[in-house]
Design a protein around this motif. Structure first.
Motif, PDB file in Angstrom:
ATOM      1  N   ASN A 209       1.370  -6.524 -19.514  1.00  0.00           N
ATOM      2  CA  ASN A 209       0.743  -5.849 -18.377  1.00  0.00           C
ATOM      3  C   ASN A 209       1.712  -4.939 -17.622  1.00  0.00           C
ATOM      4  O   ASN A 209       1.334  -4.349 -16.609  1.00  0.00           O
ATOM      5  N   GLY A 210       2.955  -4.829 -18.106  1.00  0.00           N
ATOM      6  CA  GLY A 210       3.885  -3.857 -17.538  1.00  0.00           C
ATOM      7  C   GLY A 210       5.030  -4.409 -16.718  1.00  0.00           C
ATOM      8  O   GLY A 210       5.872  -3.641 -16.235  1.00  0.00           O
ATOM      9  N   VAL A 211       5.103  -5.737 -16.528  1.00  0.00           N
ATOM     10  CA  VAL A 211       6.207  -6.315 -15.754  1.00  0.00           C
ATOM     11  C   VAL A 211       7.495  -6.243 -16.575  1.00  0.00           C
ATOM     12  O   VAL A 211       7.503  -6.506 -17.776  1.00  0.00           O
ATOM     13  N   VAL A 212       8.592  -5.891 -15.910  1.00  0.00           N
ATOM     14  CA  VAL A 212       9.907  -5.854 -16.543  1.00  0.00           C
ATOM     15  C   VAL A 212      10.719  -7.043 -16.032  1.00  0.00           C
ATOM     16  O   VAL A 212      10.905  -7.196 -14.816  1.00  0.00           O
ATOM     17  N   PHE A 213      11.197  -7.882 -16.949  1.00  0.00           N
ATOM     18  CA  PHE A 213      11.963  -9.069 -16.562  1.00  0.00           C
ATOM     19  C   PHE A 213      13.462  -8.812 -16.675  1.00  0.00           C
ATOM     20  O   PHE A 213      13.921  -8.136 -17.600  1.00  0.00           O
ATOM     21  N   HIS A 214      14.203  -9.379 -15.727  1.00  0.00           N
ATOM     22  CA  HIS A 214      15.663  -9.398 -15.763  1.00  0.00           C
ATOM     23  C   HIS A 214      16.043 -10.880 -15.639  1.00  0.00           C
ATOM     24  O   HIS A 214      16.316 -11.377 -14.538  1.00  0.00           O
ATOM     25  N   LEU A 215      16.010 -11.581 -16.779  1.00  0.00           N
ATOM     26  CA  LEU A 215      16.219 -13.024 -16.779  1.00  0.00           C
ATOM     27  C   LEU A 215      17.700 -13.357 -16.947  1.00  0.00           C
ATOM     28  O   LEU A 215      18.486 -12.547 -17.397  1.00  0.00           O
TER      29      LEU A 215
ATOM     30  N   ALA B  74       0.818  -1.211   0.000  1.00  0.00           N
ATOM     31  CA  ALA B  74       0.000   0.000   0.000  1.00  0.00           C
ATOM     32  C   ALA B  74       0.854   1.264   0.000  1.00  0.00           C
ATOM     33  O   ALA B  74       0.407   2.316  -0.466  1.00  0.00           O
ATOM     34  N   LYS B  75       2.083   1.162   0.504  1.00  0.00           N
ATOM     35  CA  LYS B  75       2.950   2.332   0.582  1.00  0.00           C
ATOM     36  C   LYS B  75       4.076   2.303  -0.449  1.00  0.00           C
ATOM     37  O   LYS B  75       4.866   3.237  -0.537  1.00  0.00           O
ATOM     38  N   ALA B  76       4.161   1.229  -1.217  1.00  0.00           N
ATOM     39  CA  ALA B  76       5.257   1.078  -2.177  1.00  0.00           C
ATOM     40  C   ALA B  76       4.844   1.580  -3.558  1.00  0.00           C
ATOM     41  O   ALA B  76       3.661   1.661  -3.894  1.00  0.00           O
ATOM     42  N   ARG B  77       5.866   1.910  -4.359  1.00  0.00           N
ATOM     43  CA  ARG B  77       5.639   2.278  -5.752  1.00  0.00           C
ATOM     44  C   ARG B  77       6.415   1.376  -6.700  1.00  0.00           C
ATOM     45  O   ARG B  77       5.943   1.020  -7.759  1.00  0.00           O
ATOM     46  N   ARG B  78       7.609   0.973  -6.259  1.00  0.00           N
ATOM     47  CA  ARG B  78       8.472   0.136  -7.093  1.00  0.00           C
ATOM     48  C   ARG B  78       8.783  -1.154  -6.340  1.00  0.00           C
ATOM     49  O   ARG B  78       9.236  -1.121  -5.198  1.00  0.00           O
ATOM     50  N   VAL B  79       8.564  -2.284  -7.014  1.00  0.00           N
ATOM     51  CA  VAL B  79       8.721  -3.589  -6.374  1.00  0.00           C
ATOM     52  C   VAL B  79       9.660  -4.453  -7.212  1.00  0.00           C
ATOM     53  O   VAL B  79       9.562  -4.479  -8.441  1.00  0.00           O
ATOM     54  N   VAL B  80      10.547  -5.174  -6.536  1.00  0.00           N
ATOM     55  CA  VAL B  80      11.384  -6.171  -7.198  1.00  0.00           C
ATOM     56  C   VAL B  80      11.003  -7.539  -6.646  1.00  0.00           C
ATOM     57  O   VAL B  80      10.978  -7.740  -5.424  1.00  0.00           O
ATOM     58  N   LEU B  81      10.703  -8.465  -7.558  1.00  0.00           N
ATOM     59  CA  LEU B  81      10.429  -9.843  -7.189  1.00  0.00           C
ATOM     60  C   LEU B  81      11.649 -10.676  -7.552  1.00  0.00           C
ATOM     61  O   LEU B  81      12.122 -10.630  -8.688  1.00  0.00           O
ATOM     62  N   VAL B  82      12.161 -11.415  -6.593  1.00  0.00           N
ATOM     63  CA  VAL B  82      13.305 -12.285  -6.831  1.00  0.00           C
ATOM     64  C   VAL B  82      12.766 -13.701  -7.022  1.00  0.00           C
ATOM     65  O   VAL B  82      12.208 -14.288  -6.098  1.00  0.00           O
ATOM     66  N   GLY B  83      12.937 -14.228  -8.243  1.00  0.00           N
ATOM     67  CA  GLY B  83      12.386 -15.521  -8.570  1.00  0.00           C
ATOM     68  C   GLY B  83      11.243 -15.393  -9.558  1.00  0.00           C
ATOM     69  O   GLY B  83      10.574 -14.353  -9.619  1.00  0.00           O
ATOM     70  N   ALA B  84      11.043 -16.449 -10.359  1.00  0.00           N
ATOM     71  CA  ALA B  84       9.952 -16.460 -11.340  1.00  0.00           C
ATOM     72  C   ALA B  84       9.116 -17.715 -11.167  1.00  0.00           C
ATOM     73  O   ALA B  84       8.734 -18.379 -12.123  1.00  0.00           O
TER      74      ALA B  84
ATOM     75  N   LEU C  43       0.336  -7.277  -7.837  1.00  0.00           N
ATOM     76  CA  LEU C  43       0.900  -5.939  -7.640  1.00  0.00           C
ATOM     77  C   LEU C  43       0.678  -5.042  -8.856  1.00  0.00           C
ATOM     78  O   LEU C  43       0.529  -3.829  -8.714  1.00  0.00           O
ATOM     79  N   ILE C  44       0.660  -5.634 -10.049  1.00  0.00           N
ATOM     80  CA  ILE C  44       0.328  -4.849 -11.241  1.00  0.00           C
ATOM     81  C   ILE C  44      -1.095  -4.321 -11.131  1.00  0.00           C
ATOM     82  O   ILE C  44      -1.392  -3.175 -11.502  1.00  0.00           O
ATOM     83  N   HIS C  45      -2.002  -5.135 -10.597  1.00  0.00           N
ATOM     84  CA  HIS C  45      -3.379  -4.673 -10.387  1.00  0.00           C
ATOM     85  C   HIS C  45      -3.427  -3.486  -9.424  1.00  0.00           C
ATOM     86  O   HIS C  45      -4.346  -2.668  -9.488  1.00  0.00           O
TER      87      HIS C  45
END
Length: 246
Positions: free
Chosen positions: A60-66, A3-13, A24-26
């Protein structure tokens, strides 16, 4: 936190990471995914579904770093192995679990990436049972010991183990299953295929109307369906009958 974040990094796919990404995109957040594989979830679902999911998330806007990994995380950013940094208000790590088997090993129970059990969920020491994510049990279809991280499996194993502790002699032969929903995409999966030598695709992944059969040695180990719930149930029933015939 979200609720307070703007930028999120997910580690793992993984499934959890991808479901979190969609959630989170929603919420209209900026989402980056860092993962070592070249195609998300290719190991479990094959390259075709993996590529479809990557494109779906990117649309949907997700940026991947594969083919990347994380070397450092601080209060404001995530640093990748190639030296690039991603600004982040929130970091979610979804990279799987490692079973805690120290207690079993100290007592002399046989282990192998989990606690080994027989078809009754009994360990190598009589009258000691294991159930849930930690248990590796023999798959009746292949004889391979498998470990499935899903709450339905854990719940049903606990029930079977309890009955056997009370004197029953009940085989655990439930066919594993799971599902995932991401945006407008839903996939159902029954069976268990850690490896396969043939992947049959009937229908269209892009149109969300298909069935994928994961086969090894001419035997169907698992089936994934998109938009074909009836075929998923029929596949599960066929596997249950195959197990009962063993």
């Amino acid at each position: 936190r979200a609720a307070k974040a703007r930028r999120v990094v997910l580690v793992g796919a993984s499934f959890i990471a991808m479901e979190v990404a969609a959630s989170l995109i929603h919420r209209k957040l900026q989402v980056h995914v860092v993962a070592p594989e070249a195609v998300p979830m290719e190991r479990v679902l094959g390259p075709q579904v993996g590529e479809h999911l990557r494109r779906l998330h990117e649309r949907n806007g997700v940026v991947f770093h594969l083919q990347q990994s994380v070397v450092a995380i601080d209060e404001r950013r995530v640093v990748l192995k190639d030296g690039n940094a991603i600004e982040a208000d929130l970091v979610v790590i979804g990279i799987g679990v490692r079973p805690l088997i120290d207690l079993a090993e100290r007592t002399g129970i046989k282990t192998d990436k989990g606690v080994l059990v027989n078809e009754y969920l009994e360990t190598s020491i009589p009258e000691i049972y294991a159930a849930g994510d930690i248990a590796r049990w023999p798959n009746p279809l292949t004889g391979d010991h498998i470990r499935v991280e899903h709450w339905v499996v854990a719940e049903r194993q606990g029930q079977t183990a309890a009955r056997n502790i009370l004197g029953g002699r009940e085989r655990f032969d439930v066919v594993p299953f799971f599902w995932t929903t991401q945006y407008d995409f839903t996939l159902n999966y029954v069976g268990h295929a850690e490896t396969w030598d043939k992947l049959d695709l009937k229908g269209s992944i892009e149109e969300h109307d298909c069935k994928l059969s994961f086969r090894r040695g001419g035997k169907t180990l698992a089936v994934a369906t998109i938009g074909r719930d009836r075929e998923s149930l029929e596949s599960e029933l066929a596997m249950e009958r195959a197990v009962q015939a063993v």
